[in-house]
Design an enzyme around this catalytic site. Structure first.
Site, PDB file in Angstrom:
ATOM      1  N   GLY A   9       0.844  -1.203   0.000  1.00  0.00           N
ATOM      2  CA  GLY A   9       0.000   0.000   0.000  1.00  0.00           C
ATOM      3  C   GLY A   9       0.873   1.244   0.000  1.00  0.00           C
ATOM      4  O   GLY A   9       0.551   2.249   0.643  1.00  0.00           O
ATOM      5  N   GLN A  13      -1.444   7.934   1.114  1.00  0.00           N
ATOM      6  CA  GLN A  13      -1.013   9.175   1.774  1.00  0.00           C
ATOM      7  C   GLN A  13       0.221   8.943   2.640  1.00  0.00           C
ATOM      8  O   GLN A  13       1.169   9.711   2.624  1.00  0.00           O
ATOM      9  CB  GLN A  13      -2.164   9.724   2.638  1.00  0.00           C
ATOM     10  CG  GLN A  13      -1.883  11.087   3.235  1.00  0.00           C
ATOM     11  CD  GLN A  13      -2.775  11.424   4.429  1.00  0.00           C
ATOM     12  OE1 GLN A  13      -3.478  10.559   4.953  1.00  0.00           O
ATOM     13  NE2 GLN A  13      -2.768  12.675   4.846  1.00  0.00           N
ATOM     14  N   TYR A 140     -14.884   0.071   8.213  1.00  0.00           N
ATOM     15  CA  TYR A 140     -13.434   0.298   8.351  1.00  0.00           C
ATOM     16  C   TYR A 140     -13.021   0.124   9.814  1.00  0.00           C
ATOM     17  O   TYR A 140     -12.053  -0.578  10.123  1.00  0.00           O
ATOM     18  CB  TYR A 140     -13.129   1.712   7.855  1.00  0.00           C
ATOM     19  CG  TYR A 140     -11.750   2.250   8.153  1.00  0.00           C
ATOM     20  CD1 TYR A 140     -10.625   1.705   7.555  1.00  0.00           C
ATOM     21  CD2 TYR A 140     -11.574   3.346   9.019  1.00  0.00           C
ATOM     22  CE1 TYR A 140      -9.356   2.232   7.810  1.00  0.00           C
ATOM     23  CE2 TYR A 140     -10.324   3.873   9.266  1.00  0.00           C
ATOM     24  CZ  TYR A 140      -9.210   3.310   8.663  1.00  0.00           C
ATOM     25  OH  TYR A 140      -7.958   3.827   8.924  1.00  0.00           O
ATOM     26  N   LYS A 144     -10.627  -2.704  11.572  1.00  0.00           N
ATOM     27  CA  LYS A 144      -9.411  -2.364  12.326  1.00  0.00           C
ATOM     28  C   LYS A 144      -9.422  -3.025  13.714  1.00  0.00           C
ATOM     29  O   LYS A 144      -8.379  -3.462  14.201  1.00  0.00           O
ATOM     30  CB  LYS A 144      -9.247  -0.843  12.442  1.00  0.00           C
ATOM     31  CG  LYS A 144      -8.840  -0.172  11.142  1.00  0.00           C
ATOM     32  CD  LYS A 144      -7.467  -0.603  10.682  1.00  0.00           C
ATOM     33  CE  LYS A 144      -7.028  -0.004   9.371  1.00  0.00           C
ATOM     34  NZ  LYS A 144      -5.800  -0.610   8.818  1.00  0.00           N
TER      35      LYS A 144
END
Ligand code: AKB
Length: 316
Positions: A9, A13, A140, A144
């Site tokens: 990944g 960002q 999400y 997690k």
């Protein structure tokens, strides 16, 4: 044993900045960046990996004698709600692939980024402690929590040295985030520097935990380099930077751009943000491996604006 790091990944960002920081530290030949597509501006070794394909990860791990994996691939909170089952599948499957390969190949260390999205309405919203109740409101966040528990399971059951941080919203100038609820805090600086009006998808008073990119990269590397006996939390560590609302960022930006205009049009991301903490208690990270943030709102704002001016080549 020579350290060889695989970043999965790496185009995101954080991935780009972390790749550069790890290259500076360990040398370009020791860092393998990977993502679904080769990045245009990649400078170093890059491999195309779809992390849902365990055989492909294994191939790269064997080819380069990888000793550590940083698994950054995930679909974030806002984007994840568009297709919950796909988000679950990608976030959880890729992580289990990484854990399995790390166990089979006896890797030295593994890094897993968790998020403030693990918290929900059952946790105190101010100074949320590390061990608060976890009842996330997004897929999400659920993925997690699940990922943190898998991390701990592989540590306890197989002795795998998995380390993890719960990232706040990350503010950085190097690349744009995608699909998160905290993304506005990056976009707002771009609009200010471009002298454009910013339309904010959160209410002006929505306070969320944020952190500057340099702090988050430093935290990640410090955690990964801490002596193993100092790592007491094997789910994930809270870290805090600075808690901010759109209104506070706007008023700081107006110190430099007095005419900067912000409109507010809250959408579904407002509901996500309302389930998250306003501030984070990171005393366990401070105590165990010496974490301490360096950036406050003013230093974030100054750095963001001067870096973005450079990027856009505009004159203040
Ligand atoms: C998001 O907004 O989804 C992410 C996060 C806080 O994990 N930036």
């Amino acid at each position: 044993m020579n350290t060889v790091i695989l970043l999965i990944g790496a185009n995101g960002q954080l991935g780009k900045v972390l790749t550069n920081a790890l290259q500076d530290k360990y040398g370009k030949e020791s860092v393998i960046a990977s993502d679904l597509k080769k990045s245009e501006d990649s400078d170093g070794i890059f491999e195309v990996i779809d992390a849902t394909d365990i055989d492909r990860i294994m191939e790269v791990v064997i080819q380069y004698n990888v000793t550590q994996i940083y698994h950054l691939a995930a679909i974030l909170s806002a984007k994840g709600e568009e297709n919950p089952l796909r988000t679950w599948n990608i976030n959880v499957k890729t992580w289990l692939n990484v854990l399995e390969i790390s166990r089979i190949c006896n890797l030295e260390k593994v890094f897993y980024p968790s998020s403030i999205a693990v918290f929900g309405n059952g946790a105190p919203s101010n100074n949320t402690p590390n061990n608060a109740y976890l009842d996330p409101t997004t897929v999400y966040g659920i993925s997690k929590v699940d990922g943190e528990n898998w991390a701990q399971y592989y540590h306890v059951k197989y002795g795998l040295d998995v380390r993890s941080i719960r990232y706040p919203g990350v503010i950085g100038y190097q690349s744009l985030p995608g699909g998160g609820t905290t993304d506005y805090a990056v976009d707002i600086y771009h609009k200010a520097v471009l002298n454009k009006t910013f339309t904010c998808f959160l209410n002006k008073d929505t306070v969320l935990p944020m952190i500057f990119i340099d702090d988050v990269i430093r935290a990640t590397i410090e955690l990964m380099e801490a002596p193993i006996e100092d790592i007491k939390v094997r789910t994930s560590y809270n870290i805090a930077g600075v808690s901010l609302s759109p209104k506070e960022i706007t008023s700081e930006i107006r110190e430099l751009y007095p005419d900067f205009r912000v409109d507010y049009k809250p959408d579904f991301r407002q509901d996500i943000a309302e389930g998250w903490p306003r501030s984070i208690d990171d005393s366990e990270a401070r105590m165990d491996w010496g974490w301490k943030p360096q950036y406050n709102l003013w230093s974030i704002t100054e750095t963001m604006i001067s870096e973005l001016i450079g990027q856009y080549e505009v004159i203040l």
